[in-house]
Design a protein around this motif. Structure first.
Motif, short mmCIF file in Angstrom:
data_model
loop_
_atom_site.label_atom_id
_atom_site.label_comp_id
_atom_site.label_asym_id
_atom_site.label_seq_id
_atom_site.Cartn_x
_atom_site.Cartn_y
_atom_site.Cartn_z
N HIS A 48 18.08 -25.51 15.56
CA HIS A 48 16.83 -25.89 14.91
C HIS A 48 17.14 -26.84 13.77
CE1 HIS A 48 14.51 -22.66 16.93
NE2 HIS A 48 15.66 -22.01 16.87
N PRO A 49 16.40 -27.96 13.70
CA PRO A 49 16.68 -28.95 12.65
C PRO A 49 16.22 -28.47 11.28
CG PRO A 49 14.74 -29.59 13.88
CD PRO A 49 15.29 -28.38 14.57
N ALA A 50 16.63 -29.20 10.27
CA ALA A 50 16.21 -28.90 8.90
C ALA A 50 14.70 -29.02 8.75
CB ALA A 50 16.92 -29.83 7.92
N PHE A 51 14.13 -28.29 7.82
CA PHE A 51 12.71 -28.29 7.48
C PHE A 51 11.82 -27.69 8.58
CE2 PHE A 51 14.54 -32.23 5.58
CZ PHE A 51 14.67 -31.74 4.30
N HIS A 52 12.42 -27.05 9.57
CA HIS A 52 11.62 -26.47 10.65
C HIS A 52 11.88 -24.98 10.83
CE1 HIS A 52 10.99 -30.69 11.58
NE2 HIS A 52 10.00 -30.33 12.38
N MET A 53 12.52 -24.36 9.85
CA MET A 53 12.74 -22.92 9.91
C MET A 53 12.15 -22.29 8.63
SD MET A 53 16.44 -22.20 11.65
CE MET A 53 16.02 -20.45 11.65
N LEU A 54 11.08 -21.56 8.81
CA LEU A 54 10.39 -20.93 7.69
C LEU A 54 10.60 -19.41 7.73
CD1 LEU A 54 7.03 -22.91 7.81
CD2 LEU A 54 9.04 -23.37 6.41
N PRO A 55 10.42 -18.72 6.62
CA PRO A 55 10.58 -17.26 6.60
C PRO A 55 9.66 -16.58 7.61
CG PRO A 55 10.49 -18.12 4.37
CD PRO A 55 10.15 -19.26 5.27
N LEU A 56 10.18 -15.55 8.25
CA LEU A 56 9.42 -14.84 9.27
C LEU A 56 8.33 -13.98 8.65
CD1 LEU A 56 12.39 -13.63 11.52
CD2 LEU A 56 10.88 -15.59 11.93
N GLU A 57 8.63 -13.26 7.57
CA GLU A 57 7.70 -12.28 7.03
C GLU A 57 7.15 -12.66 5.67
OE1 GLU A 57 11.78 -10.31 6.15
OE2 GLU A 57 11.00 -12.05 7.23
N TYR A 58 7.53 -13.81 5.13
CA TYR A 58 7.08 -14.20 3.80
C TYR A 58 6.32 -15.52 3.88
CZ TYR A 58 10.86 -10.95 2.56
OH TYR A 58 11.67 -9.86 2.48
N PRO A 59 5.37 -15.75 2.95
CA PRO A 59 4.69 -17.04 2.90
C PRO A 59 5.68 -18.17 2.63
CG PRO A 59 3.48 -15.40 1.63
CD PRO A 59 4.79 -14.78 2.01
N PRO A 60 5.40 -19.38 3.09
CA PRO A 60 6.37 -20.48 2.99
C PRO A 60 6.78 -20.84 1.57
CG PRO A 60 4.64 -21.02 4.57
CD PRO A 60 4.21 -19.77 3.88
N LEU A 61 5.87 -20.67 0.58
CA LEU A 61 6.21 -21.08 -0.79
C LEU A 61 7.36 -20.26 -1.36
CD1 LEU A 61 5.31 -23.12 -2.95
CD2 LEU A 61 3.92 -21.30 -3.95
N THR A 62 7.68 -19.12 -0.74
CA THR A 62 8.81 -18.34 -1.22
C THR A 62 10.12 -19.11 -1.11
OG1 THR A 62 8.98 -17.35 1.00
CG2 THR A 62 7.76 -16.12 -0.68
N LEU A 63 10.11 -20.18 -0.32
CA LEU A 63 11.32 -21.01 -0.23
C LEU A 63 11.70 -21.61 -1.57
CD1 LEU A 63 10.64 -22.77 3.18
CD2 LEU A 63 12.53 -21.21 2.67
N LEU A 64 10.71 -21.77 -2.47
CA LEU A 64 11.03 -22.32 -3.80
C LEU A 64 11.91 -21.36 -4.60
CD1 LEU A 64 10.76 -24.44 -5.98
CD2 LEU A 64 8.56 -23.43 -6.63
N PRO A 65 11.49 -20.10 -4.83
CA PRO A 65 12.40 -19.19 -5.55
C PRO A 65 13.65 -18.84 -4.74
CG PRO A 65 10.45 -18.01 -4.78
CD PRO A 65 10.17 -19.47 -4.59
N PHE A 66 13.56 -18.88 -3.41
CA PHE A 66 14.74 -18.61 -2.59
C PHE A 66 15.77 -19.73 -2.70
CE2 PHE A 66 12.30 -15.85 0.74
CZ PHE A 66 12.04 -14.92 -0.24
N SER A 67 15.30 -20.94 -2.98
CA SER A 67 16.19 -22.10 -2.97
C SER A 67 16.86 -22.34 -4.33
CB SER A 67 15.43 -23.36 -2.56
OG SER A 67 14.93 -23.25 -1.25
#
Length: 481
Positions: free
Chosen positions: A93-112
């Motif tokens: 899977h390429p970059a920017f195309h894998m989002l969290p399964l059980e969490y809203p996408p904005l969680t990527l900010l604190p996760f990152s």
């Protein structure tokens, strides 16, 4: 030394102990008020950092989500093979195309953000960030909370989430919800809606609170009809008069909730619609009943009567599969819907303040949910401290729920070493049953104001010059210091 005022004997002694402790720490000419939060946060951080190199913790999952989003599925090779096995990757899977399964996408900010540290220290960096959030919430309590609220926040955090707070991101939506309430009490409704939208983008549950904020806004501007009596006989006519006045309601501020919500969700939907939108709803709907929930306790009682069950680790939790799942889950949903309707009915009649409504809705959601996770207590801890819910009844009931929850997490979950063949430790269901009964009792007590759990008592400050602003009424505007 500033003059002290006497405290009436009618005050709740437990509540006053929190007030006295906070006022002793807030004496002028020092930084004493920061000492407790620094020591407690440091100890929790050390405990979290000690787990910071384990591959199967929640922050380890956050690291997998962040890496695979920015670098694609091949980034899992940078981590231990077992750490990201839950992703069940098939193909590349390429970059920017894998989002969290059980969490809203904005969680990527604190996760990152912790990715700025070396990969091996990701979890330590994450725990450090959450420790800063703890200090921030404590500061909010000192500045905007009731007398004793900051100390109550620390006490509740220690007994209910000391092993979890730095290892979960739930402090972030909890902080955003708290900020939304503070803004609402200052009648800064646009910012209140923005903070609520951010909370929803981090964790879905605060979306339940939007109607409460909307009703509170209309009541604060006297744009909504408030029935004079609470009889069910007049309910249809009262509802009719309320809906008839909808043209007078203030609608424009709602845009500051929906626009950020739709904009952020829409952006991620362009990258991956399935995981940005569909998977969130599907994941919630298809989750079975988890062993620690109230529904799990009911199935355990049925199992004692001969019901067959299967306990499996899936959906990120230990769940139960029985022939009664299709009955218990809908019953809990009906109870939740009835509770929500009753809560909004009380708020509509101005019998609940906004803060009380938010607490009641969160309690109902946690108690009747198919899943109970120990970090759910984090959602309530800042709210209870902010509402002044730390009298004797709250300290006993909430303290018991918190201590039992931490005991279950530390004593029982640590014994489950094999997620493939799950065997629940002896005593797990008995302790969980007692905790769930107490939680249900606390929820009912709050809905019906048993044991004065909803009562807003007036605190006579020992040192009024040092007392931060509090909210004795739901819509009193506050002036920042």
């Amino acid at each position: 030394m500033l003059p002290q005022k006497a405290i009436p004997d009618t005050e709740d002694k437990t509540r006053l102990s929190y007030v006295k402790a906070q006022q002793k720490l807030s004496q002028p000419g020092g930084l004493a008020s920061t000492i407790p939060v620094v020591i407690i946060t440091l100890l929790m951080f050390i405990g979290a950092a000690a787990q910071g190199f384990w591959p199967l913790t929640d922050p380890a999952r956050y690291q997998c989500y962040a890496l695979t989003f920015w670098l694609g599925s091949n980034a899992t090779h940078m981590l231990p093979s077992v750490q990201c096995s839950f992703l069940n990757l098939s193909g590349s899977h390429p970059a920017f195309h894998m989002l969290p399964l059980e969490y809203p996408p904005l969680t990527l900010l604190p996760f990152s953000l912790p990715l700025l540290a070396p990969l091996a220290y990701y979890q330590v960096a994450f725990a450090f960030l959450m420790s800063l959030v703890i200090i921030f919430i404590y500061w909010l309590m000192l500045r905007y909370g009731p007398p004793g609220g900051a100390v109550a926040f620390l006490v509740f955090l220690v007994i209910g989430a000391c092993a979890l707070a730095p290892m979960r991101y739930d402090l972030l939506p909890a902080a955003c919800t708290l900020l939304g309430l503070i803004m609402a009490h200052q009648k800064r409704w646009r910012m209140a809606y923005v903070m609520l939208a951010i909370a929803v983008l981090l964790k879905i549950y605060p979306i339940l609170l939007f109607p409460a904020f909307f009703i509170a806004e209309q009541q604060s501007t006297e744009r909504i009809y408030v029935p004079a009596d609470s009889s069910l006989r007049g309910l249809p006519s009262h509802l009719y008069r309320t809906l008839l006045g909808c043209v007078r309601w203030r609608w424009s501020n709602c845009l500051f909730f929906f626009v950020p919500l739709l904009a952020v969700t829409g952006f991620f939907a362009l990258l991956d619609f399935q995981n940005a939108v569909v998977s969130q709803v599907s994941y919630f709907l298809h989750r079975p009943i988890q062993v620690e929930s109230l529904g799990g306790s009911l199935l355990w009682l049925a199992h004692l009567g001969g019901l067959n069950w299967r306990i499996v680790y899936d959906f990120g939790s230990i769940n139960m599969y029985t022939s009664l799942n299709s009955l218990v889950a809908p019953v809990l949903t009906v109870l939740f819907v009835l509770a929500v309707a009753y809560i909004f009915w009380l708020q509509w009649q101005s019998r609940l303040t906004l803060t009380q409504t938010v607490i009641a809705l969160t309690l109902a959601f946690i108690t009747t949910g198919k899943v109970f996770s120990p970090q759910y207590l984090i959602w309530l801890i800042p709210l209870l401290a902010y509402a002044g819910a730390f009298n004797k009844a709250w300290t006993i009931l909430w303290g018991s729920v918190s201590l039992l929850t931490m005991f279950i997490y530390v004593a029982f979950y640590s014994q489950i070493l094999n997620s493939t063949h799950v065997h629940m430790p002896v005593g797990f269901f008995e302790v969980a049953f007692i905790r769930n009964i107490l939680l249900a009792l606390l929820t009912l007590a709050y809905l019906f104001n048993w044991f004065r759990t909803r009562e807003q008592q007036t605190i006579t400050p020992l040192c009024p010059e040092l007392t931060p602003p509090s909210f004795s009424t739901p819509f009193t505007p506050q002036t920042p210091e």
